[in-house]
Design an enzyme around this catalytic site. Structure first.
Site, PDB file in Angstrom:
ATOM      1  N   ARG A 185      43.586  36.967  38.173  1.00 44.59           N
ATOM      2  CA  ARG A 185      43.269  37.857  37.052  1.00 44.59           C
ATOM      3  C   ARG A 185      44.341  38.868  36.699  1.00 44.59           C
ATOM      4  O   ARG A 185      44.378  39.374  35.605  1.00 44.59           O
ATOM      5  CB  ARG A 185      41.976  38.619  37.367  1.00 44.59           C
ATOM      6  CG  ARG A 185      40.820  37.668  37.585  1.00 44.59           C
ATOM      7  CD  ARG A 185      39.618  38.400  38.080  1.00 44.59           C
ATOM      8  NE  ARG A 185      38.537  37.462  38.324  1.00 44.59           N
ATOM      9  CZ  ARG A 185      37.355  37.797  38.768  1.00 44.59           C
ATOM     10  NH1 ARG A 185      37.102  39.053  39.025  1.00 44.59           N
ATOM     11  NH2 ARG A 185      36.433  36.902  38.962  1.00 44.59           N
TER      12      ARG A 185
ATOM     13  N   ASN B  38      43.269  38.890  42.572  1.00 46.95           N
ATOM     14  CA  ASN B  38      44.529  39.400  42.041  1.00 46.95           C
ATOM     15  C   ASN B  38      45.418  38.290  41.497  1.00 46.95           C
ATOM     16  O   ASN B  38      46.085  38.463  40.479  1.00 46.95           O
ATOM     17  CB  ASN B  38      45.265  40.208  43.110  1.00 46.95           C
ATOM     18  CG  ASN B  38      44.720  41.612  43.231  1.00 46.95           C
ATOM     19  OD1 ASN B  38      44.992  42.474  42.415  1.00 46.95           O
ATOM     20  ND2 ASN B  38      43.891  41.843  44.244  1.00 46.95           N
TER      21      ASN B  38
ATOM     22  N   GLN C 111      43.923  44.612  50.154  1.00 44.61           N
ATOM     23  CA  GLN C 111      44.297  44.645  48.741  1.00 44.61           C
ATOM     24  C   GLN C 111      45.805  44.407  48.613  1.00 44.61           C
ATOM     25  O   GLN C 111      46.607  45.198  49.106  1.00 44.61           O
ATOM     26  CB  GLN C 111      43.935  46.013  48.157  1.00 44.61           C
ATOM     27  CG  GLN C 111      44.516  46.305  46.789  1.00 44.61           C
ATOM     28  CD  GLN C 111      44.057  45.345  45.717  1.00 44.61           C
ATOM     29  OE1 GLN C 111      44.812  44.453  45.318  1.00 44.61           O
ATOM     30  NE2 GLN C 111      42.828  45.503  45.257  1.00 44.61           N
TER      31      GLN C 111
ATOM     32  N   GLU D 290      38.410  47.311  42.637  1.00 39.80           N
ATOM     33  CA  GLU D 290      39.144  48.548  42.971  1.00 39.80           C
ATOM     34  C   GLU D 290      39.597  49.313  41.730  1.00 39.80           C
ATOM     35  O   GLU D 290      39.654  50.539  41.743  1.00 39.80           O
ATOM     36  CB  GLU D 290      40.349  48.243  43.873  1.00 39.80           C
ATOM     37  CG  GLU D 290      41.023  49.511  44.352  1.00 39.80           C
ATOM     38  CD  GLU D 290      41.794  49.354  45.652  1.00 39.80           C
ATOM     39  OE1 GLU D 290      42.621  50.228  45.930  1.00 39.80           O
ATOM     40  OE2 GLU D 290      41.558  48.376  46.388  1.00 39.80           O
TER      41      GLU D 290
ATOM     42  N   GLY E 170      29.755  54.241  30.475  1.00 40.20           N
ATOM     43  CA  GLY E 170      29.342  54.051  31.862  1.00 40.20           C
ATOM     44  C   GLY E 170      29.978  52.797  32.460  1.00 40.20           C
ATOM     45  O   GLY E 170      30.768  52.111  31.799  1.00 40.20           O
TER      46      GLY E 170
ATOM     47  N   ARG F 270      47.606  44.468  45.922  1.00 40.67           N
ATOM     48  CA  ARG F 270      48.268  45.268  44.886  1.00 40.67           C
ATOM     49  C   ARG F 270      48.627  46.646  45.407  1.00 40.67           C
ATOM     50  O   ARG F 270      47.776  47.386  45.892  1.00 40.67           O
ATOM     51  CB  ARG F 270      47.355  45.397  43.662  1.00 40.67           C
ATOM     52  CG  ARG F 270      48.025  46.111  42.504  1.00 40.67           C
ATOM     53  CD  ARG F 270      47.191  45.981  41.248  1.00 40.67           C
ATOM     54  NE  ARG F 270      47.080  44.585  40.845  1.00 40.67           N
ATOM     55  CZ  ARG F 270      48.020  43.904  40.240  1.00 40.67           C
ATOM     56  NH1 ARG F 270      49.170  44.484  39.965  1.00 40.67           N
ATOM     57  NH2 ARG F 270      47.853  42.646  39.903  1.00 40.67           N
TER      58      ARG F 270
END
Length: 296
Positions: A141, A138, A63, A104, A84, A65
């Protein structure tokens, strides 16, 4: 027998279609293509959505970020409380449990709400694909900081054994952009942290990267934050520091030959400046140094 005009037109049209197909095949797959190929946003036919225990799930080690927008996670948490989880996360099974491939932020929001499980689709991916998808998601988006982007580029290049040029094609950026971004990883960690917190811009970082002295880079970076200096101001300060450094180097090398000769003659390392001569020795060597100087 010569082909008719109609046959010739058909042949030319077929050739053009063939060339177009070959050109399309030559084009490097971009990260957008990757997300489409792996149906990151879709539930495929035959796939099952399971409720997986959060305790069995670990964040994606690739990841990029490092800083998540807490406000966005709070908003997502509120939505999950009321409605939900709409979209399942995608996981990869490992020996220890599961690792997140995509989703994530949803995972963190569900943790914040206090739920014990999360709807998930389990797929089998190679490790390199997990790194690639994490970067793709990442970059396409979310706005990564430039340091996060640099770290992500480095990971993908290592995992996929790519050159900077190949990576540039894959992410749809120029090669110079990729080179400049990766160059930020040579800055001191303290300065990288400032960029991570968005205290320094890419322009500031590029100006700082022209300096060689790590301590001066840190000091100037701190001044940028404290005084809110513009990129133009930093470039001017960097030029001044660069000139000072060149003058200092010239001064340091002015007596280089004499330093070498004196070191050879007395057997101790020496340094000569405009106003003094420095001899490096331990306390118990003082008498020996004096004797050697008197002999010289």
């Amino acid at each position: 027998m010569h082909p008719s005009h109609r046959q010739q037109d058909s042949i030319i049209l077929w050739q053009r279609r063939l060339w177009k197909t070959m050109d399309e095949q030559k084009k490097a797959r971009t990260l957008v293509d990757l997300l489409k190929e792996h149906h990151v946003d879709d539930v495929l036919e035959g796939e099952v959505i399971d409720e997986i225990e959060l305790s069995e799930i670990k964040p994606n080690p690739f990841q990029p970020r490092r800083m998540f927008d807490q406000e966005k996670i709070n908003e997502l948490s509120q939505s999950i409380k009321e409605h939900g989880v709409f979209q399942p996360v995608i996981l990869k099974r490992t020996r220890e449990g599961y690792v997140i491939v995509s989703g994530e932020r949803r995972y963190r929001a569900v943790q914040q709400v206090g739920l014990k499980t999360i709807p998930a689709i389990v797929r089998q991916y190679e490790e390199s694909k997990v790194a690639e998808i994490a970067l793709a998601e990442n970059l396409q988006r979310e706005n990564l900081t430039t340091i996060e982007e640099a770290e992500a580029y480095k990971i993908v290049m290592q995992k996929l054994n790519l050159t900077q040029g190949e990576l540039a094609e894959k992410v749809g950026k120029s090669r110079s952009h990729v080179t400049n971004i990766l160059g930020l990883l040579n800055l001191p960690e303290e300065v990288q942290d400032m960029m991570l917190r968005n205290q320094l811009s890419m322009g500031h970082a590029r100006a700082l990267s022209k300096l060689e002295d790590q301590e001066k880079i840190i000091k100037l970076a701190q001044t940028i934050v404290q005084k809110d200096l513009s990129v133009r101001q930093v470039e001017e300060l960097a030029k001044i520091e660069e000139k000072k450094n060149k003058i200092q180097i010239k001064k340091e090398h002015r007596f280089k030959q004499e330093e070498r000769q004196l070191t050879e003659r007395i057997g101790y390392r020496t340094r000569i400046s405009d106003k003094k001569i420095t001899i490096f020795f331990d306390e118990e060597q003082l008498e020996d140094v004096i004797k050697r100087l008197l002999k010289s």
